[in-house]
Design an enzyme around this catalytic site. Structure first.
Site, short mmCIF file in Angstrom:
data_model
loop_
_atom_site.label_atom_id
_atom_site.label_comp_id
_atom_site.label_asym_id
_atom_site.label_seq_id
_atom_site.Cartn_x
_atom_site.Cartn_y
_atom_site.Cartn_z
N ARG A 1 -2.77 3.00 8.63
CA ARG A 1 -1.20 3.27 7.80
C ARG A 1 -1.89 4.44 7.25
O ARG A 1 -0.40 4.93 6.17
CB ARG A 1 -1.86 2.10 6.68
CG ARG A 1 -0.67 1.67 5.72
CD ARG A 1 0.87 2.03 6.38
NE ARG A 1 1.04 0.76 7.54
CZ ARG A 1 1.40 -0.67 7.43
NH1 ARG A 1 1.86 -0.66 6.13
NH2 ARG A 1 1.57 -1.34 8.28
N HIS B 1 -2.46 -8.55 1.90
CA HIS B 1 -1.93 -7.29 2.96
C HIS B 1 -2.68 -7.01 4.23
O HIS B 1 -3.16 -8.27 4.17
CB HIS B 1 -2.22 -6.25 1.05
CG HIS B 1 -1.08 -4.91 2.40
ND1 HIS B 1 -0.29 -5.20 3.10
CD2 HIS B 1 -1.01 -3.67 1.95
CE1 HIS B 1 0.39 -4.26 3.30
NE2 HIS B 1 0.01 -2.88 2.62
N ARG C 1 5.31 -6.77 16.18
CA ARG C 1 3.84 -6.81 16.16
C ARG C 1 3.25 -7.27 16.82
O ARG C 1 1.82 -7.00 17.48
CB ARG C 1 3.79 -5.58 15.41
CG ARG C 1 4.27 -4.71 14.39
CD ARG C 1 4.09 -3.84 13.02
NE ARG C 1 4.56 -5.51 12.61
CZ ARG C 1 3.88 -5.12 11.23
NH1 ARG C 1 2.87 -4.12 10.34
NH2 ARG C 1 4.06 -6.20 10.22
N SER D 1 0.95 -1.48 -0.21
CA SER D 1 -0.38 -0.30 -0.34
C SER D 1 0.41 1.31 0.07
O SER D 1 0.61 1.97 -0.64
CB SER D 1 -0.89 0.05 1.35
OG SER D 1 0.30 -0.56 2.15
N ARG E 1 8.91 4.79 -12.70
CA ARG E 1 8.37 3.96 -14.25
C ARG E 1 9.83 3.10 -14.48
O ARG E 1 10.88 3.10 -14.69
CB ARG E 1 8.94 4.79 -15.22
CG ARG E 1 8.11 4.84 -16.81
CD ARG E 1 7.92 3.56 -17.33
NE ARG E 1 7.99 3.32 -18.34
CZ ARG E 1 8.01 2.33 -18.97
NH1 ARG E 1 8.68 1.29 -17.83
NH2 ARG E 1 7.48 1.94 -20.25
C1 MLT Z 1 2.65 -4.70 6.27
O1 MLT Z 1 2.39 -3.81 7.42
O2 MLT Z 1 2.68 -3.55 5.35
C2 MLT Z 1 2.91 -5.48 6.45
O3 MLT Z 1 3.30 -6.70 7.37
C3 MLT Z 1 3.11 -6.00 5.27
C4 MLT Z 1 4.55 -5.58 4.33
O4 MLT Z 1 5.36 -5.52 4.80
O5 MLT Z 1 4.67 -6.24 3.12
#
Ligand code: MLT
Length: 387
Positions: free
Chosen positions: A352, A225, A280, A195, A377
């Site tokens: 996030r 994800h 975590r 993301s 790119r």
């Molecule tokens: C995250 O927190 O985004 C996930 O653990 C996935 C990642 O780090 O690729």
């Protein structure tokens, strides 16, 4: 680092592997060490999980902890940017209830941009982090039929106000403590998670903050994800139908063995980067012992932590046979009264967006001496027919 230092060798085998491990840039906000886990501005995540969310947001943005005066000023700045345009709530009210809450989040962010986007990444950063709690609380309340949105009281604190605005029926008084930690643990995860990479890539074409976050949240919505947290709770609920005693290691082992023999997935295990238990997850197992020690789904997650890892290690195929952040977050949310797992990825997204927006500000306004990272790119090697 010397200019010409070789960081990564690309061979044919590296292609079509999802850029796995390719260094593509620098990120001063956070990083993930395969053996030590997540760091924000150089601080390991277990040291941060109990801090004030606003102080950690500041740390991610400025790469240093605020002094008490800086923290008070920063909180005031968040409060002064917290007025969500009422049109966003009206927009949310018109969304179809059958749409997943993540689709609602994409739509709400898009509407926020149309009503209040300034086109300046730093201003929009503040607006997004200050206003998103109100939008997300409204998504919960309107889509779940809990009632009208509860007016925001931002002076309560970023997460305290969110929990207040949720007004979740049956929520435990422990929900604030849980969600403060949940938010901090999910704010950021280095520069290369899907993301974040997507959000920064879209912003590299100079799409504004809101459009970039819409793209980023669409990426987060995939079950590989962010939506893994929803799937993990479903998984625990499914196992619990067959296993009466959640502490019964032998029964859980047999369940896992049969599941794997059928080609099933052990949800909540493994990570693209980590080669140890996700810190975590470790923090959340500790939090669970404090907040929900007797909750049957939490106890099952704890049993699975041991049995699942042992099983995967013995099988010897998994690069990372350990629990990740999603293994345990859902059962804690459920134990504290947020029982509908369909909303868990939205909570991940609320958090996030803070990290992604901060990284976008860095890439657009600070990187390369302020020039910003150029439009993303990469190249693809042609593999089609040759005429
Ligand atoms: C995250 O927190 O985004 C996930 O653990 C996935 C990642 O780090 O690729």
């Amino acid at each position: 680092m010397a200019e010409s230092e070789v960081l990564f060798t690309i061979t044919r085998e590296s292609l079509d592997t999802g850029l796995r491990g390719f260094p593509v840039g620098t990120c001063p906000n956070s990083h993930v060490d395969p053996m030590k886990g997540l760091f924000y501005g150089g601080y390991a995540i277990p040291e941060l999980a109990d801090k004030e969310p606003e102080a950690v947001i500041y740390l991610l943005l400025k790469r240093d902890f605020p002094t008490p005066v800086q923290l008070a000023d920063f909180k005031q700045e968040i409060i002064s940017h917290s007025k969500l345009h009422p049109g966003v709530i009206e927009h949310i009210k018109g969304l179809p209830k059958q749409g997943h809450p993540m689709k609602w989040l994409l739509s709400a962010l898009n509407a926020m941009g149309m009503y209040s986007g300034t086109g300046d990444y730093a201003q929009d950063y503040l607006n997004v982090i200050a206003q998103l709690p109100e939008a997300v609380a409204a998504i919960f309340r309107i889509r779940s039929g809990w009632g009208d949105p509860i007016p925001s009281r931002p002076e309560m604190g970023w997460m305290e106000n969110f929990v207040y605005m949720l007004g979740a029926p049956g929520a435990s008084p422990k929900l604030v403590q849980l969600l403060r930690s949940f938010a901090i643990l999910h704010f950021d995860h280095g520069g290369g998670n899907l993301s974040t990479f997507v959000g920064k890539s879209v912003a590299s074409g100079l799409e504004d903050m809101y459009g970039s976050l819409v793209a980023a949240m669409a990426a987060l919505a995939g079950p590989l994800h962010g939506m893994a947290n929803q799937e993990c709770l479903r998984f625990l609920k499914t196992i619990s139908k067959d296993i009466k005693d959640p502490t019964d290691e032998a029964a859980v082992h047999t369940y896992v063995e049969n599941l794997m023999a059928r080609g099933g997935v052990l949800y909540g295990f493994g990570h693209a980067v980590l080669r140890v238990e996700d810190p975590r997850a470790t923090v959340q197992y500790g939090l669970g012992e404090l907040l929900a020690p007797k909750d049957p789904l939490f106890r099952l997650a704890v049993t699975l932590r041991k049995v699942g890892s042992e099983f995967l290690k013995k099988k010897g195929k998994a690069a990372d046979p350990y629990p990740n952040v999603d293994a345990v977050s859902g059962c804690l949310l459920s134990a504290c009264g947020l029982t509908d797992e369909n909303y868990y990825t939205v909570l991940f997204g609320l958090s996030r967006c803070v990290g992604i927006a901060g990284q976008i500000v860095y890439e657009r306004k600070e990187a390369r001496g302020g020039k910003g990272v150029p439009i993303v790119r990469p190249s693809y090697l042609y593999s089609g027919p040759v005429r």
